[in-house]
Write an enzyme that holds these catalytic residues in place. Structure first.
Site, PDB file in Angstrom:
ATOM      1  N   ASP A  49       0.586  -1.553   0.083  1.00 38.91           N
ATOM      2  CA  ASP A  49      -0.037  -0.445   0.385  1.00 38.91           C
ATOM      3  C   ASP A  49       0.539   1.110  -0.136  1.00 38.91           C
ATOM      4  OD1 ASP A  49       1.158  -0.433   2.707  1.00 38.91           O
ATOM      5  OD2 ASP A  49      -1.469  -0.095   3.684  1.00 38.91           O
ATOM      6  N   CYS A 104       2.824  -2.994   4.266  1.00 36.96           N
ATOM      7  CA  CYS A 104       2.435  -1.944   4.372  1.00 36.96           C
ATOM      8  C   CYS A 104       3.567  -1.389   5.141  1.00 36.96           C
ATOM      9  CB  CYS A 104       1.500  -2.304   4.711  1.00 36.96           C
ATOM     10  SG  CYS A 104       0.716  -3.140   6.589  1.00 36.96           S
ATOM     11  N   THR A 134       3.430  -1.387   8.557  1.00 38.90           N
ATOM     12  CA  THR A 134       3.751  -2.283   9.640  1.00 38.90           C
ATOM     13  C   THR A 134       4.065  -4.134   9.121  1.00 38.90           C
ATOM     14  OG1 THR A 134       1.606  -2.978  10.039  1.00 38.90           O
ATOM     15  CG2 THR A 134       2.975  -0.745  11.424  1.00 38.90           C
ATOM     16  N   HIS A 155       9.666 -24.670   9.164  1.00 40.38           N
ATOM     17  CA  HIS A 155       8.087 -25.516   9.520  1.00 40.38           C
ATOM     18  C   HIS A 155       7.149 -24.143   9.508  1.00 40.38           C
ATOM     19  CE1 HIS A 155      10.982 -25.494  13.502  1.00 40.38           C
ATOM     20  NE2 HIS A 155      11.068 -25.761  12.603  1.00 40.38           N
ATOM     21  N   HIS A 161       6.021 -31.084   9.956  1.00 44.96           N
ATOM     22  CA  HIS A 161       5.554 -29.638   9.987  1.00 44.96           C
ATOM     23  C   HIS A 161       4.400 -30.132   8.942  1.00 44.96           C
ATOM     24  CE1 HIS A 161       8.409 -28.156  12.075  1.00 44.96           C
ATOM     25  NE2 HIS A 161       9.800 -28.800  11.653  1.00 44.96           N
TER      26      HIS A 161
HETATM   27  C1  RB5 Z   1      -1.487   2.836   6.659  1.00 44.56           C
HETATM   28  O1  RB5 Z   1      -1.763   3.699   7.361  1.00 44.56           O
HETATM   29  C2  RB5 Z   1      -0.939   1.583   7.853  1.00 44.56           C
HETATM   30  O2  RB5 Z   1      -2.245   1.099   7.865  1.00 44.56           O
HETATM   31  C3  RB5 Z   1      -0.781   0.636   6.967  1.00 44.56           C
HETATM   32  O3  RB5 Z   1       0.083   0.648   6.220  1.00 44.56           O
HETATM   33  C4  RB5 Z   1      -0.701  -0.524   7.250  1.00 44.56           C
HETATM   34  O4  RB5 Z   1       0.244  -0.565   8.047  1.00 44.56           O
HETATM   35  C5  RB5 Z   1      -1.712  -1.756   8.075  1.00 44.56           C
HETATM   36  O5  RB5 Z   1      -1.445  -2.498   8.912  1.00 44.56           O
END
Ligand code: RB5
Length: 145
Positions: A8, A65, A67, A98, A133
């Site tokens: 994203d 993304c 995180t 695994h 596994h």
């Molecule tokens: C976008 O701001 C953020 O929420 C997205 O990139 C991601 O981290 C969501 O899990």
């Protein structure tokens, strides 16, 4: 040597960086977007990349993304997908060895590019161990049926 990649807006810089990194290592990279910094919804990109795996265009992919969390949650809702969000090399290795993870999820706001390269390299070079596994992964794939 073909792999899909997607992100994203929160992961676009690391996605583009890793795309070039992998191409430099000889991988053919299928870029599932996003292609601009405009805000978009990560489930849409996860669905696109996971659809490529379901169709057999590629066998594995990388989703980025902010995180890695949203992408992993979304990807794991898709049929046949085992997505793992990792921040350390040991987990990157084990997610393949695994868990036979076919999607690696990374967070651009969590990782530097050097660590991200190491995680990708570790995951790509590791083979699924099979054996006990395989039984466990089989049980995962039966969940929700
Ligand atoms: C976008 O701001 C953020 O929420 C997205 O990139 C991601 O981290 C969501 O899990």
């Amino acid at each position: 040597m073909k792999i899909a990649i997607g992100s994203d807006h929160g992961g676009i810089h690391l996605k583009n960086y890793l795309k070039e990194y992998l191409q430099g290592k000889g991988w053919e990279v299928l870029d599932c977007g996003t292609y601009t910094e405009e805000s978009c919804d990560y489930p849409d990109i996860a669905a696109k990349l996971c659809g490529e795996i379901a169709q057999g265009t590629v066998t594995q992919g990388i989703l980025v993304c902010g995180t890695g969390l949203g992408m992993s949650i979304a990807a794991n809702k898709c049929a046949g997908i085992r997505a793992a969000v990792v921040t350390d090399e040991y987990s990157a290795v084990k997610s393949k060895e695994h868990n036979n993870a076919n999607v690696l999820c990374l967070g651009e706001r969590v990782l530097g590019t050097g660590l991200a390269e190491s995680l990708v390299d570790a995951w790509l070079k590791t083979e699924f161990a099979g054996g006990r596994h395989a039984r466990r992964v089989g049980k995962i794939m039966d969940l929700g049926k």
